[in-house]
Design a protein around this motif. Structure first.
Motif, PDB file in Angstrom:
ATOM      1  N   ALA A 108       0.788  -1.236   0.000  1.00 41.39           N
ATOM      2  CA  ALA A 108       0.000   0.000   0.000  1.00 41.39           C
ATOM      3  C   ALA A 108       0.819   1.283   0.000  1.00 41.39           C
ATOM      4  O   ALA A 108       0.312   2.329  -0.399  1.00 41.39           O
ATOM      5  CB  ALA A 108      -0.959   0.014   1.200  1.00 41.39           C
ATOM      6  N   GLU A 109       2.049   1.220   0.506  1.00 35.57           N
ATOM      7  CA  GLU A 109       2.847   2.439   0.648  1.00 35.57           C
ATOM      8  C   GLU A 109       2.096   3.485   1.485  1.00 35.57           C
ATOM      9  O   GLU A 109       2.169   4.678   1.238  1.00 35.57           O
ATOM     10  CB  GLU A 109       3.224   3.015  -0.713  1.00 35.57           C
ATOM     11  CG  GLU A 109       4.016   2.063  -1.590  1.00 35.57           C
ATOM     12  CD  GLU A 109       4.195   2.561  -3.005  1.00 35.57           C
ATOM     13  OE1 GLU A 109       3.987   3.762  -3.278  1.00 35.57           O
ATOM     14  OE2 GLU A 109       4.537   1.724  -3.863  1.00 35.57           O
ATOM     15  N   ALA A 110       1.381   2.999   2.478  1.00 42.13           N
ATOM     16  CA  ALA A 110       0.555   3.875   3.318  1.00 42.13           C
ATOM     17  C   ALA A 110       1.358   4.433   4.480  1.00 42.13           C
ATOM     18  O   ALA A 110       2.231   3.773   5.031  1.00 42.13           O
ATOM     19  CB  ALA A 110      -0.650   3.089   3.851  1.00 42.13           C
ATOM     20  N   ARG A 111       1.038   5.659   4.849  1.00 45.65           N
ATOM     21  CA  ARG A 111       1.602   6.261   6.056  1.00 45.65           C
ATOM     22  C   ARG A 111       0.795   5.828   7.281  1.00 45.65           C
ATOM     23  O   ARG A 111       1.328   5.721   8.375  1.00 45.65           O
ATOM     24  CB  ARG A 111       1.607   7.783   5.948  1.00 45.65           C
ATOM     25  CG  ARG A 111       2.597   8.330   4.938  1.00 45.65           C
ATOM     26  CD  ARG A 111       2.547   9.850   4.823  1.00 45.65           C
ATOM     27  NE  ARG A 111       1.217  10.446   4.802  1.00 45.65           N
ATOM     28  CZ  ARG A 111       0.385  10.443   3.756  1.00 45.65           C
ATOM     29  NH1 ARG A 111       0.740   9.873   2.627  1.00 45.65           N
ATOM     30  NH2 ARG A 111      -0.804  11.009   3.820  1.00 45.65           N
ATOM     31  N   ALA A 112      -0.501   5.637   7.099  1.00 46.83           N
ATOM     32  CA  ALA A 112      -1.378   5.294   8.220  1.00 46.83           C
ATOM     33  C   ALA A 112      -2.452   4.312   7.773  1.00 46.83           C
ATOM     34  O   ALA A 112      -2.854   4.290   6.607  1.00 46.83           O
ATOM     35  CB  ALA A 112      -2.025   6.554   8.785  1.00 46.83           C
ATOM     36  N   GLY A 167      -2.952   4.612   1.516  1.00 50.97           N
ATOM     37  CA  GLY A 167      -1.872   4.269   0.598  1.00 50.97           C
ATOM     38  C   GLY A 167      -2.157   4.585  -0.857  1.00 50.97           C
ATOM     39  O   GLY A 167      -3.029   5.385  -1.189  1.00 50.97           O
ATOM     40  N   CYS A 168      -1.418   3.907  -1.716  1.00 50.69           N
ATOM     41  CA  CYS A 168      -1.451   4.197  -3.152  1.00 50.69           C
ATOM     42  C   CYS A 168      -2.735   3.734  -3.828  1.00 50.69           C
ATOM     43  O   CYS A 168      -3.073   4.217  -4.904  1.00 50.69           O
ATOM     44  CB  CYS A 168      -0.240   3.588  -3.843  1.00 50.69           C
ATOM     45  SG  CYS A 168      -0.117   1.796  -3.675  1.00 50.69           S
ATOM     46  N   GLY A 169      -3.471   2.817  -3.220  1.00 47.51           N
ATOM     47  CA  GLY A 169      -4.689   2.311  -3.827  1.00 47.51           C
ATOM     48  C   GLY A 169      -4.396   1.508  -5.080  1.00 47.51           C
ATOM     49  O   GLY A 169      -3.245   1.383  -5.510  1.00 47.51           O
ATOM     50  N   PHE A 170      -5.437   0.950  -5.675  1.00 43.51           N
ATOM     51  CA  PHE A 170      -5.278   0.152  -6.892  1.00 43.51           C
ATOM     52  C   PHE A 170      -6.621   0.013  -7.584  1.00 43.51           C
ATOM     53  O   PHE A 170      -7.669   0.297  -6.995  1.00 43.51           O
ATOM     54  CB  PHE A 170      -4.676  -1.225  -6.578  1.00 43.51           C
ATOM     55  CG  PHE A 170      -5.502  -2.067  -5.631  1.00 43.51           C
ATOM     56  CD1 PHE A 170      -6.399  -3.009  -6.113  1.00 43.51           C
ATOM     57  CD2 PHE A 170      -5.367  -1.923  -4.261  1.00 43.51           C
ATOM     58  CE1 PHE A 170      -7.147  -3.787  -5.252  1.00 43.51           C
ATOM     59  CE2 PHE A 170      -6.109  -2.695  -3.380  1.00 43.51           C
ATOM     60  CZ  PHE A 170      -7.002  -3.633  -3.876  1.00 43.51           C
ATOM     61  N   LEU A 186      -7.087   4.866  -6.619  1.00 44.54           N
ATOM     62  CA  LEU A 186      -5.680   5.165  -6.875  1.00 44.54           C
ATOM     63  C   LEU A 186      -5.284   6.472  -6.204  1.00 44.54           C
ATOM     64  O   LEU A 186      -5.984   7.478  -6.321  1.00 44.54           O
ATOM     65  CB  LEU A 186      -5.412   5.250  -8.380  1.00 44.54           C
ATOM     66  CG  LEU A 186      -5.440   3.909  -9.129  1.00 44.54           C
ATOM     67  CD1 LEU A 186      -5.400   4.136 -10.635  1.00 44.54           C
ATOM     68  CD2 LEU A 186      -4.286   3.027  -8.697  1.00 44.54           C
ATOM     69  N   GLY A 187      -4.204   6.431  -5.456  1.00 42.01           N
ATOM     70  CA  GLY A 187      -3.701   7.619  -4.779  1.00 42.01           C
ATOM     71  C   GLY A 187      -4.416   7.980  -3.490  1.00 42.01           C
ATOM     72  O   GLY A 187      -4.025   8.922  -2.806  1.00 42.01           O
ATOM     73  N   GLN A 188      -5.475   7.244  -3.139  1.00 44.03           N
ATOM     74  CA  GLN A 188      -6.240   7.588  -1.937  1.00 44.03           C
ATOM     75  C   GLN A 188      -6.351   6.463  -0.923  1.00 44.03           C
ATOM     76  O   GLN A 188      -6.748   6.696   0.212  1.00 44.03           O
ATOM     77  CB  GLN A 188      -7.643   8.060  -2.327  1.00 44.03           C
ATOM     78  CG  GLN A 188      -7.626   9.341  -3.124  1.00 44.03           C
ATOM     79  CD  GLN A 188      -9.032   9.808  -3.465  1.00 44.03           C
ATOM     80  OE1 GLN A 188     -10.002   9.438  -2.806  1.00 44.03           O
ATOM     81  NE2 GLN A 188      -9.141  10.620  -4.494  1.00 44.03           N
ATOM     82  N   GLY A 189      -6.035   5.254  -1.319  1.00 48.79           N
ATOM     83  CA  GLY A 189      -6.052   4.157  -0.358  1.00 48.79           C
ATOM     84  C   GLY A 189      -7.116   3.119  -0.615  1.00 48.79           C
ATOM     85  O   GLY A 189      -7.811   3.146  -1.637  1.00 48.79           O
ATOM     86  N   THR A 190      -7.229   2.222   0.338  1.00 53.35           N
ATOM     87  CA  THR A 190      -8.088   1.047   0.215  1.00 53.35           C
ATOM     88  C   THR A 190      -8.910   0.892   1.485  1.00 53.35           C
ATOM     89  O   THR A 190      -8.460   1.232   2.576  1.00 53.35           O
ATOM     90  CB  THR A 190      -7.208  -0.203  -0.013  1.00 53.35           C
ATOM     91  OG1 THR A 190      -6.447  -0.007  -1.198  1.00 53.35           O
ATOM     92  CG2 THR A 190      -8.044  -1.463  -0.153  1.00 53.35           C
TER      93      THR A 190
END
Length: 178
Positions: free
Chosen positions: A99-103, A123-126, A161-165
């Motif tokens: 995810a490359e998430a900070r939180a 994270g980066c979302g998909f 994308l760009g907002q997370g999951t």
């Protein structure tokens, strides 16, 4: 063994390296056994086990993970506790690896006749549709969905994308289970 007669300092160095390798292997084996079935799940239940797991995960993953509980915390039937734990474990592994998430946050909500789980990250979302169409890229996602379905629950996945999951799971607690 060949060095034993000719170079004892080399033997000692290799024995030290072997000792370190065995120590690290034992740590890995203990972690694997814990990950397969945490003993605290049997002894303490789902929530204390998740608190410990998330705490340990916070030290090994760069994502800051928040864990919360809503409602009256109680023991669930063992098969449900194992299933819910596995879903959250897989989600955290995905967050940490992909995810490359900070939180991220995990919320477990105890209702009268169900338990709800929300797992989300920033994270980066998909692209969900594209990922689910590809073969071999989504075993973790499939295992979470299958576990929810085995518990006769629902599983929803959304990602931008760009907002997370975000993953939502809701598992019914039948009267015979409580």
């Amino acid at each position: 063994e060949k060095l034993l007669d000719s170079d004892t300092s080399q033997v000692l160095q290799e024995l030290h390296q072997l000792k370190e390798l065995v120590r690290f292997s034992l740590q890995d084996i203990r972690k694997l056994i814990y990950d397969l079935r945490p003993m605290t799940l049997d002894d303490l239940g789902l929530v204390p086990t998740l608190r410990r797991f998330v705490g340990d995960f916070n030290t090994s993953c760069s994502t800051d993970i928040n864990f919360s509980v809503i409602g009256y915390e109680r023991r669930l039937p063992m098969h449900m506790e194992v299933g819910v734990f596995r879903i959250i474990q897989e989600a955290l592994n995905n967050i940490c690896q992909h995810a490359e998430a900070r939180a991220a946050s995990i919320c477990v909500e105890f209702e009268a006749m169900a338990v709800g789980i929300m797992i989300k990250d920033n994270g980066c979302g998909f692209d969900v549709d594209e990922t689910m169409r590809r073969e071999g890229d989504h075993y973790g996602l499939l295992s979470m969905r299958e576990r929810a379905e085995l518990l006769q629950g629902t599983w929803q996945l959304s990602s931008v994308l760009g907002q997370g999951t975000r993953i939502l799971v809701r598992v019914p607690i039948k009267e015979a289970d409580s």
